[in-house]
Design a protein around this motif. Structure first.
Motif, mmCIF file in Angstrom:
data_model
loop_
_atom_site.group_PDB
_atom_site.id
_atom_site.type_symbol
_atom_site.label_atom_id
_atom_site.label_comp_id
_atom_site.label_asym_id
_atom_site.label_seq_id
_atom_site.Cartn_x
_atom_site.Cartn_y
_atom_site.Cartn_z
ATOM 1 N N UNK A 148 18.973 1.763 15.311
ATOM 2 C CA UNK A 148 18.784 2.202 13.934
ATOM 3 C C UNK A 148 20.128 2.471 13.293
ATOM 4 N N UNK A 149 20.136 2.540 11.981
ATOM 5 C CA UNK A 149 21.369 2.829 11.263
ATOM 6 C C UNK A 149 21.192 2.631 9.776
ATOM 7 N N UNK A 150 22.310 2.635 9.075
ATOM 8 C CA UNK A 150 22.299 2.385 7.641
ATOM 9 C C UNK A 150 23.634 1.797 7.238
ATOM 10 N N UNK A 151 23.659 1.172 6.084
ATOM 11 C CA UNK A 151 24.880 0.574 5.562
ATOM 12 C C UNK A 151 24.744 0.420 4.050
ATOM 13 N N UNK A 152 25.861 0.209 3.392
ATOM 14 C CA UNK A 152 25.851 -0.116 1.970
ATOM 15 C C UNK A 152 26.080 -1.619 1.853
ATOM 16 N N UNK A 153 25.208 -2.287 1.106
ATOM 17 C CA UNK A 153 25.320 -3.735 0.978
ATOM 18 C C UNK A 153 24.503 -4.247 -0.178
ATOM 19 N N UNK A 154 24.274 -5.555 -0.173
ATOM 20 C CA UNK A 154 23.550 -6.229 -1.253
ATOM 21 C C UNK A 154 22.207 -6.754 -0.751
ATOM 22 N N UNK A 155 21.210 -6.695 -1.635
ATOM 23 C CA UNK A 155 19.902 -7.278 -1.342
ATOM 24 C C UNK A 155 19.956 -8.781 -1.591
ATOM 25 N N UNK A 156 18.847 -9.457 -1.366
ATOM 26 C CA UNK A 156 18.768 -10.880 -1.689
ATOM 27 C C UNK A 156 19.049 -11.134 -3.170
ATOM 28 N N UNK A 157 18.674 -10.162 -4.006
ATOM 29 C CA UNK A 157 18.892 -10.289 -5.450
ATOM 30 C C UNK A 157 20.297 -9.869 -5.855
ATOM 31 N N UNK A 158 21.113 -9.513 -4.865
ATOM 32 C CA UNK A 158 22.507 -9.073 -5.056
ATOM 33 C C UNK A 158 22.608 -7.671 -5.659
ATOM 34 N N UNK A 179 17.781 0.865 8.518
ATOM 35 C CA UNK A 179 16.990 -0.042 9.343
ATOM 36 C C UNK A 179 16.612 0.653 10.638
ATOM 37 N N UNK A 180 15.514 0.200 11.214
ATOM 38 C CA UNK A 180 15.008 0.737 12.476
ATOM 39 C C UNK A 180 14.285 -0.385 13.201
ATOM 40 N N UNK A 229 0.810 -1.221 0.000
ATOM 41 C CA UNK A 229 0.000 0.000 0.000
ATOM 42 C C UNK A 229 0.844 1.273 0.000
ATOM 43 N N UNK A 230 2.120 1.157 0.351
ATOM 44 C CA UNK A 230 2.993 2.337 0.369
ATOM 45 C C UNK A 230 3.326 2.835 -1.032
ATOM 46 N N UNK A 231 3.110 1.993 -2.047
ATOM 47 C CA UNK A 231 3.353 2.349 -3.447
ATOM 48 C C UNK A 231 4.751 2.931 -3.654
ATOM 49 N N UNK A 232 5.739 2.237 -3.127
ATOM 50 C CA UNK A 232 7.126 2.667 -3.291
ATOM 51 C C UNK A 232 7.562 2.494 -4.735
ATOM 52 N N UNK A 233 8.583 3.241 -5.163
ATOM 53 C CA UNK A 233 9.093 3.052 -6.529
ATOM 54 C C UNK A 233 9.459 1.594 -6.788
ATOM 55 N N UNK A 234 9.276 1.128 -8.015
ATOM 56 C CA UNK A 234 9.465 -0.280 -8.367
ATOM 57 C C UNK A 234 10.859 -0.798 -8.045
ATOM 58 N N UNK A 235 11.865 0.057 -8.131
ATOM 59 C CA UNK A 235 13.239 -0.415 -7.905
ATOM 60 C C UNK A 235 13.624 -0.450 -6.423
ATOM 61 N N UNK A 236 12.762 0.003 -5.547
ATOM 62 C CA UNK A 236 13.049 -0.006 -4.116
ATOM 63 C C UNK A 236 12.767 -1.387 -3.514
ATOM 64 N N UNK A 237 13.467 -1.663 -2.429
ATOM 65 C CA UNK A 237 13.248 -2.891 -1.662
ATOM 66 C C UNK A 237 12.959 -2.475 -0.224
ATOM 67 N N UNK A 238 11.936 -3.080 0.368
ATOM 68 C CA UNK A 238 11.637 -2.826 1.766
ATOM 69 C C UNK A 238 11.133 -4.120 2.395
ATOM 70 N N UNK A 239 11.201 -4.193 3.696
ATOM 71 C CA UNK A 239 10.728 -5.410 4.333
ATOM 72 C C UNK A 239 10.578 -5.267 5.829
ATOM 73 N N UNK A 240 9.979 -6.279 6.396
ATOM 74 C CA UNK A 240 9.798 -6.388 7.838
ATOM 75 C C UNK A 240 10.449 -7.703 8.247
ATOM 76 N N UNK A 241 11.359 -7.621 9.218
ATOM 77 C CA UNK A 241 12.173 -8.764 9.611
ATOM 78 C C UNK A 241 11.949 -9.050 11.093
ATOM 79 N N UNK A 242 11.886 -10.328 11.440
ATOM 80 C CA UNK A 242 11.726 -10.674 12.851
ATOM 81 C C UNK A 242 13.080 -10.646 13.566
#
Length: 104
Positions: free
Chosen positions: A73-83, A90-91, A28-41
């Protein structure tokens, strides 16, 4: 959710939510198609993600490595699951961060 009385847990409130409910919120957030977001346990398993993946899949190795330090919270440069090369923010929720800090 623990219900505390005089510093002791006297009840635990629970609720059952299907991962699909969280998936719907992300979509429902309608993020741009190239963005990746998620909820992690707390164990690094995906509950919901855009683009979608199977619930319970481990987050990317970079995510797991960079977020295990205990920071809220923080941020980093890295790879997604799709590399894909990304900058990831993250928060942790206040509640889960407090539990983690207390060793729960």
């Amino acid at each position: 959710v623990p219900v505390m009385r005089d510093g002791k847990v006297v009840y635990v409130l629970t609720a059952v939510l299907e991962p699909a409910a969280f998936q719907e919120l992300l979509v429902a957030q309608e993020l741009p198609r190239e963005w990746v977001t998620g909820l992690v346990d707390g164990e690094g398993r995906l509950i919901a993600r855009v683009p979608p993946t199977n619930t319970g899949t481990l987050a990317s190795p970079d995510y797991l490595e960079k977020t295990r330090g205990g920071a809220r919270e923080g941020w980093y440069r890295g790879k997604t699951l799709e590399r894909a090369d990304t900058y990831t923010a993250f928060l942790r929720s206040d509640f889960s961060y407090a539990l983690n800090a207390a060793g729960m």
